[in-house]
Write a protein that holds these residues in place. Structure first.
Motif, PDB file in Angstrom:
ATOM      1  N   VAL A  70       0.801  -1.223   0.000  1.00 20.15           N
ATOM      2  CA  VAL A  70       0.000   0.000   0.000  1.00 20.15           C
ATOM      3  C   VAL A  70       0.834   1.274   0.000  1.00 20.15           C
ATOM      4  O   VAL A  70       0.358   2.332  -0.369  1.00 20.15           O
ATOM      5  CB  VAL A  70      -1.000   0.023   1.179  1.00 20.15           C
ATOM      6  CG1 VAL A  70      -2.149  -0.911   0.904  1.00 20.15           C
ATOM      7  CG2 VAL A  70      -0.321  -0.324   2.474  1.00 20.15           C
ATOM      8  N   THR A 110      -8.679  -7.312   4.038  1.00 22.45           N
ATOM      9  CA  THR A 110      -9.723  -6.399   3.584  1.00 22.45           C
ATOM     10  C   THR A 110     -10.245  -5.548   4.732  1.00 22.45           C
ATOM     11  O   THR A 110     -10.474  -4.355   4.579  1.00 22.45           O
ATOM     12  CB  THR A 110     -10.896  -7.179   2.960  1.00 22.45           C
ATOM     13  OG1 THR A 110     -10.361  -8.188   2.113  1.00 22.45           O
ATOM     14  CG2 THR A 110     -11.785  -6.260   2.149  1.00 22.45           C
ATOM     15  N   GLN A 111     -10.402  -6.185   5.894  1.00 22.23           N
ATOM     16  CA  GLN A 111     -10.931  -5.473   7.059  1.00 22.23           C
ATOM     17  C   GLN A 111     -10.024  -4.294   7.432  1.00 22.23           C
ATOM     18  O   GLN A 111     -10.494  -3.256   7.868  1.00 22.23           O
ATOM     19  CB  GLN A 111     -11.017  -6.452   8.224  1.00 22.23           C
ATOM     20  CG  GLN A 111     -11.989  -6.006   9.297  1.00 22.23           C
ATOM     21  CD  GLN A 111     -11.766  -6.802  10.565  1.00 22.23           C
ATOM     22  OE1 GLN A 111     -11.210  -7.897  10.539  1.00 22.23           O
ATOM     23  NE2 GLN A 111     -12.206  -6.244  11.676  1.00 22.23           N
ATOM     24  N   ARG A 112      -8.723  -4.473   7.255  1.00 20.35           N
ATOM     25  CA  ARG A 112      -7.781  -3.434   7.664  1.00 20.35           C
ATOM     26  C   ARG A 112      -7.462  -2.429   6.573  1.00 20.35           C
ATOM     27  O   ARG A 112      -7.305  -1.247   6.839  1.00 20.35           O
ATOM     28  CB  ARG A 112      -6.501  -4.086   8.165  1.00 20.35           C
ATOM     29  CG  ARG A 112      -6.693  -4.718   9.522  1.00 20.35           C
ATOM     30  CD  ARG A 112      -5.671  -5.790   9.790  1.00 20.35           C
ATOM     31  NE  ARG A 112      -5.868  -6.367  11.115  1.00 20.35           N
ATOM     32  CZ  ARG A 112      -6.799  -7.256  11.397  1.00 20.35           C
ATOM     33  NH1 ARG A 112      -7.628  -7.667  10.457  1.00 20.35           N
ATOM     34  NH2 ARG A 112      -6.923  -7.731  12.623  1.00 20.35           N
ATOM     35  N   TYR A 113      -7.330  -2.915   5.355  1.00 20.15           N
ATOM     36  CA  TYR A 113      -6.872  -2.029   4.286  1.00 20.15           C
ATOM     37  C   TYR A 113      -7.893  -1.831   3.163  1.00 20.15           C
ATOM     38  O   TYR A 113      -7.629  -1.114   2.209  1.00 20.15           O
ATOM     39  CB  TYR A 113      -5.549  -2.546   3.704  1.00 20.15           C
ATOM     40  CG  TYR A 113      -4.391  -2.328   4.636  1.00 20.15           C
ATOM     41  CD1 TYR A 113      -3.732  -1.110   4.668  1.00 20.15           C
ATOM     42  CD2 TYR A 113      -3.980  -3.323   5.507  1.00 20.15           C
ATOM     43  CE1 TYR A 113      -2.677  -0.893   5.541  1.00 20.15           C
ATOM     44  CE2 TYR A 113      -2.929  -3.120   6.389  1.00 20.15           C
ATOM     45  CZ  TYR A 113      -2.283  -1.894   6.395  1.00 20.15           C
ATOM     46  OH  TYR A 113      -1.253  -1.679   7.258  1.00 20.15           O
ATOM     47  N   GLY A 114      -9.029  -2.504   3.229  1.00 15.09           N
ATOM     48  CA  GLY A 114     -10.015  -2.390   2.164  1.00 15.09           C
ATOM     49  C   GLY A 114      -9.613  -3.232   0.960  1.00 15.09           C
ATOM     50  O   GLY A 114      -8.539  -3.815   0.934  1.00 15.09           O
ATOM     51  N   PHE A 116      -8.654  -2.309  -1.739  1.00 12.41           N
ATOM     52  CA  PHE A 116      -7.535  -1.681  -2.453  1.00 12.41           C
ATOM     53  C   PHE A 116      -6.252  -2.492  -2.307  1.00 12.41           C
ATOM     54  O   PHE A 116      -5.376  -2.455  -3.162  1.00 12.41           O
ATOM     55  CB  PHE A 116      -7.325  -0.261  -1.914  1.00 12.41           C
ATOM     56  CG  PHE A 116      -6.149   0.443  -2.503  1.00 12.41           C
ATOM     57  CD1 PHE A 116      -6.179   0.864  -3.830  1.00 12.41           C
ATOM     58  CD2 PHE A 116      -5.004   0.676  -1.763  1.00 12.41           C
ATOM     59  CE1 PHE A 116      -5.092   1.508  -4.391  1.00 12.41           C
ATOM     60  CE2 PHE A 116      -3.910   1.322  -2.317  1.00 12.41           C
ATOM     61  CZ  PHE A 116      -3.959   1.739  -3.626  1.00 12.41           C
TER      62      PHE A 116
ATOM     63  N   ALA B  36     -10.301   1.743   5.848  1.00 10.54           N
ATOM     64  CA  ALA B  36     -11.322   0.696   5.776  1.00 10.54           C
ATOM     65  C   ALA B  36     -12.029   0.564   7.117  1.00 10.54           C
ATOM     66  O   ALA B  36     -13.019  -0.134   7.238  1.00 10.54           O
ATOM     67  CB  ALA B  36     -10.683  -0.621   5.372  1.00 10.54           C
ATOM     68  N   LEU B  37     -11.501   1.256   8.127  1.00  6.89           N
ATOM     69  CA  LEU B  37     -12.009   1.074   9.487  1.00  6.89           C
ATOM     70  C   LEU B  37     -12.954   2.178   9.944  1.00  6.89           C
ATOM     71  O   LEU B  37     -13.374   2.196  11.096  1.00  6.89           O
ATOM     72  CB  LEU B  37     -10.833   1.000  10.469  1.00  6.89           C
ATOM     73  CG  LEU B  37      -9.964  -0.255  10.332  1.00  6.89           C
ATOM     74  CD1 LEU B  37      -8.614  -0.044  10.987  1.00  6.89           C
ATOM     75  CD2 LEU B  37     -10.650  -1.450  10.937  1.00  6.89           C
ATOM     76  N   ILE B 133      -0.696  -2.606  11.734  1.00  4.16           N
ATOM     77  CA  ILE B 133      -1.380  -3.395  10.704  1.00  4.16           C
ATOM     78  C   ILE B 133      -2.868  -3.490  11.036  1.00  4.16           C
ATOM     79  O   ILE B 133      -3.715  -3.342  10.163  1.00  4.16           O
ATOM     80  CB  ILE B 133      -0.733  -4.787  10.554  1.00  4.16           C
ATOM     81  CG1 ILE B 133       0.646  -4.637   9.909  1.00  4.16           C
ATOM     82  CG2 ILE B 133      -1.618  -5.720   9.733  1.00  4.16           C
ATOM     83  CD1 ILE B 133       1.403  -5.923   9.706  1.00  4.16           C
ATOM     84  N   ASP B 134      -3.182  -3.694  12.331  1.00  4.82           N
ATOM     85  CA  ASP B 134      -4.595  -3.787  12.717  1.00  4.82           C
ATOM     86  C   ASP B 134      -5.341  -2.486  12.431  1.00  4.82           C
ATOM     87  O   ASP B 134      -6.537  -2.497  12.177  1.00  4.82           O
ATOM     88  CB  ASP B 134      -4.715  -4.137  14.207  1.00  4.82           C
ATOM     89  CG  ASP B 134      -4.359  -5.598  14.462  1.00  4.82           C
ATOM     90  OD1 ASP B 134      -4.315  -6.372  13.480  1.00  4.82           O
ATOM     91  OD2 ASP B 134      -4.116  -5.961  15.621  1.00  4.82           O
ATOM     92  N   LEU B 135      -4.621  -1.364  12.496  1.00  3.30           N
ATOM     93  CA  LEU B 135      -5.249  -0.066  12.211  1.00  3.30           C
ATOM     94  C   LEU B 135      -5.201   0.255  10.716  1.00  3.30           C
ATOM     95  O   LEU B 135      -5.698   1.284  10.277  1.00  3.30           O
ATOM     96  CB  LEU B 135      -4.546   1.047  12.995  1.00  3.30           C
ATOM     97  CG  LEU B 135      -4.880   1.180  14.473  1.00  3.30           C
ATOM     98  CD1 LEU B 135      -3.921   2.130  15.151  1.00  3.30           C
ATOM     99  CD2 LEU B 135      -6.313   1.660  14.664  1.00  3.30           C
ATOM    100  N   GLY B 136      -4.572  -0.603   9.958  1.00  3.78           N
ATOM    101  CA  GLY B 136      -4.475  -0.388   8.511  1.00  3.78           C
ATOM    102  C   GLY B 136      -3.666   0.846   8.152  1.00  3.78           C
ATOM    103  O   GLY B 136      -3.993   1.543   7.195  1.00  3.78           O
ATOM    104  N   TYR B 138      -0.545   3.202   6.788  1.00  4.99           N
ATOM    105  CA  TYR B 138       0.340   3.155   5.631  1.00  4.99           C
ATOM    106  C   TYR B 138       1.739   3.575   6.023  1.00  4.99           C
ATOM    107  O   TYR B 138       2.725   3.203   5.421  1.00  4.99           O
ATOM    108  CB  TYR B 138      -0.172   4.110   4.560  1.00  4.99           C
ATOM    109  CG  TYR B 138      -1.385   3.588   3.849  1.00  4.99           C
ATOM    110  CD1 TYR B 138      -1.383   3.428   2.478  1.00  4.99           C
ATOM    111  CD2 TYR B 138      -2.520   3.245   4.549  1.00  4.99           C
ATOM    112  CE1 TYR B 138      -2.488   2.940   1.817  1.00  4.99           C
ATOM    113  CE2 TYR B 138      -3.631   2.749   3.908  1.00  4.99           C
ATOM    114  CZ  TYR B 138      -3.615   2.600   2.537  1.00  4.99           C
ATOM    115  OH  TYR B 138      -4.705   2.099   1.896  1.00  4.99           O
TER     116      TYR B 138
END
Lengths: 147, 179
Positions: A70, A110-114, A116, B36-37, B133-136, B138
């Motif tokens: 990402v 998907t749950q974390r990053y969608g 994408f 996504a969250l 990672i859990d928070l997505g 970057y």
């Protein structure tokens, strides 16, 4: 007797010399083996993500080749050197090691990053135009050519 | 008539494609990705608290009021720039500010806070980057607005500056506070 001694002496000296040579030879051999083993260790490609089953190894490869890094958006996890890409590779590795199914791992990401995070966009309302555009352009071209 | 239309066709297609190109070049923001969250509860984390030995910082502590959760690290140069803004925000606007020290050396982090000041109410040590990672996330810095129910409402990627704070984040914080 003297003659005898003088006959024996060189022989003993010869034995002493040969044990010295043998020691020297063994030392060289040991050094040689040491270098041999050390180069051997360098020559062996280290598998960073070892799996006990080939199927799991294949799943891992499939995942990292279809998952987006990402940070560096147009690279996959397999191609990227970014720290986050490495973390995600490690995460996918542990998930596979934990016997998680493909669906579980997909859900996790998907749950974390969608969606994408996957190189291949899913088919849904938002991406319908994207998926149908090539087909549409193809038929439009045919239509123009025929007309 | 038809003939004339056909000869124009390639130019129309080209113009359209150039239009897309111009949009991608000058207007598209490939880095601005919505989390996504959004709308979901914070991951139920429990991390060692940086400045309180033996104590933890957990997700439950962010419930009850609208707060900010900032992800930073001492190796992140943008975080240094952002730090000044965070100190101002904390002193002037009194918005509770929590943070996660991401993939960092605790000693470096303590030194950083000693030298630059500490705007944070509590800091969690995410040494391995698992919560990241859990928070997505970057990269660093990133700032989340967490509502009273402990849900993630907004994410800001990159260094937070005074302008963005005044115009985007602060109004959202006040709006969530009224809910």
């Amino acid at each position: 007797m003297r003659e005898n001694k003088s006959l024996v002496m060189p022989a003993q000296a010869g034995i002493q010399l040969s044990t010295q040579m043998l020691r020297f030879f063994l030392l060289i051999l040991a050094l040689f083996l040491l270098f041999l083993t050390s180069t051997f260790a360098y020559a062996t490609p280290q598998d960073l993500y070892p799996f006990s089953s080939p199927a799991d190894a294949q799943r891992f490869q499939a995942f990292i080749k279809t998952t987006r890094c990402v940070v560096c958006q147009n690279q996959t996890l397999a191609e990227s050197n970014a720290p986050l890409a490495k973390d995600l590779r490690d995460k996918i590795y542990t998930l596979i090691k934990d016997q998680q199914s493909d669906a579980d791992i997909t859900a996790f990401l998907t749950q974390r990053y969608g969606t994408f995070i996957f190189m291949r966009p899913p088919v849904n309302y938002a991406t319908l135009a994207l998926w149908l555009a090539p087909l549409l352009i193809f038929f439009l071209t045919i239509a123009f050519l025929v007309l | 008539m038809k003939k004339a239309n056909f000869t124009l066709m390639p130019f129309i297609i080209l113009a359209t494609l150039l239009g897309f190109l111009a949009y991608e070049l000058f207007h598209a923001k490939p880095q601005a990705l919505p989390s996504a969250l959004i709308g979901q509860s914070l991951p139920n984390f429990r991390l060692p608290s940086l400045l309180e030995p033996g104590k933890n910082f957990s997700a439950a502590e962010l419930q009850g009021r609208v707060s900010l959760l900032n992800i930073w690290a001492t190796w992140c140069s943008a975080c240094r720039i952002e730090h000044e803004t965070l100190i101002i925000i904390n002193q002037r606007d009194h918005v509770p500010l929590f943070s996660i020290d991401y993939k960092d050396n605790p000693e470096d982090a303590k030194l950083w806070l000693k030298n630059l000041g500490n705007p944070y109410e509590k800091i969690g040590e995410d040494t391995q980057g698992d919560l990241g990672i859990d928070l997505g996330i970057y990269g660093t810095p990133e700032t989340f607005i967490i509502d009273k129910q402990g849900k993630i409402r907004y994410r800001h990627v990159g260094a937070l500056d005074e302008n963005t704070w005044q115009e985007v984040l602060l109004p959202l914080v006040r709006q969530y506070e009224r809910e």
